[in-house]
Design an enzyme around this catalytic site. Structure first.
Site, PDB file in Angstrom:
ATOM      1  N   SER A   1      40.479 -15.114  64.016  1.00  0.00           N
ATOM      2  CA  SER A   1      40.027 -13.958  64.787  1.00  0.00           C
ATOM      3  C   SER A   1      41.128 -12.956  65.069  1.00  0.00           C
ATOM      4  CB  SER A   1      39.408 -14.419  66.112  1.00  0.00           C
ATOM      5  OG  SER A   1      40.356 -15.121  66.896  1.00  0.00           O
TER       6      SER A   1
ATOM      7  N   ASP B   1      43.058 -14.872  77.751  1.00  0.00           N
ATOM      8  CA  ASP B   1      42.862 -16.299  77.499  1.00  0.00           C
ATOM      9  C   ASP B   1      44.053 -16.955  76.808  1.00  0.00           C
ATOM     10  OD1 ASP B   1      42.720 -15.239  74.968  1.00  0.00           O
ATOM     11  OD2 ASP B   1      40.704 -15.952  74.517  1.00  0.00           O
TER      12      ASP B   1
ATOM     13  N   HIS C   1      43.689 -14.458  72.501  1.00  0.00           N
ATOM     14  CA  HIS C   1      43.180 -13.222  71.903  1.00  0.00           C
ATOM     15  C   HIS C   1      43.828 -12.018  72.580  1.00  0.00           C
ATOM     16  CE1 HIS C   1      40.002 -16.221  71.054  1.00  0.00           C
ATOM     17  NE2 HIS C   1      39.991 -15.607  69.880  1.00  0.00           N
TER      18      HIS C   1
END
Length: 210
Positions: A15, A185, A188
């Site tokens: 991601s 978090d 990310h």
């Protein structure tokens, strides 16, 4: 600057690399890949480089292996940039521990993928460390992340790859600022966090002075 005129630079990973490249932020994503592309092109427009983003959110090295032929080898990169490992380790600390990839499997799989790409395409490699936006090296997840990053650093030597020490880049900013400034978090990044990663890539590529 180590990139040369007309070369094709392919980024692959999870991601952090994806960052919306398959939807709202197509085709480069809204993260470090887009920043690296924009800044290198701005500083070296004469190179006319071709940039490709093949990040997919949630990927581990197992997922990369399943799509490696299509998303890495078939792209025929001159440079292949790989940033993978965060999910491999992070899953152990979440609600999907059965999907975590142990460090031995991680090293074995990543080495095999890199060898396949180099043998099939003759590409040069750019290897980014997995990272955790956490200053406390005693934190269990941070300690595990450092172990996986050590694997990447060793593979960079083995393959004569460009090594991008992304964890060290975050450690530098975490020494003077809280982690929440860079990510909610610890994994990310916000856009400034992606800029930290991009800065490390630009330095490693010789696009900016260290």
């Amino acid at each position: 600057m180590i990139l040369r005129t007309g070369q094709r630079v392919v980024f692959i990973g999870d991601s952090i690399t994806d960052c919306g490249r398959r939807d709202a932020a197509a085709p480069y994503g809204a993260g470090y890949v887009s920043l690296v592309r924009a800044l290198v092109d701005a500083r070296h427009p004469e190179l006319e480089l071709e940039w490709v983003n093949r990040g997919v959110s949630g990927d581990t090295v197992r997922d990369l292996a399943a799509r490696w032929a299509d998303d890495a080898i078939t792209e025929r990169p001159d440079w292949l940039s790989v940033l993978i490992g965060i999910n491999d380790m992070w899953r152990r600390y979440g609600d999907r521990p059965n999907e975590a990839v142990g460090i031995d499997e991680y090293e074995r799989t990543l080495r095999d993928l890199l060898r396949r790409a180099v043998d099939a395409t003759g590409c040069r490699l750019i290897l980014g460390d997995p990272f955790l936006i956490e200053a406390d090296r005693r934190d269990p997840q941070r300690a595990d992340t450092d172990r996986y990053a050590d694997v990447v650093a060793a593979l960079a030597v083995e393959f004569d790859a460009v090594h991008v020490p992304t964890q060290a880049a975050f450690d530098r900013v975490l020494a003077v600022s809280p982690g929440q400034r860079w990510a909610d978090d610890r994994v990310h990044p916000h856009l400034p966090g992606h800029a930290v990663i991009a800065d490390a890539y630009l330095t490693a590529l010789g696009a900016i002075a260290p």
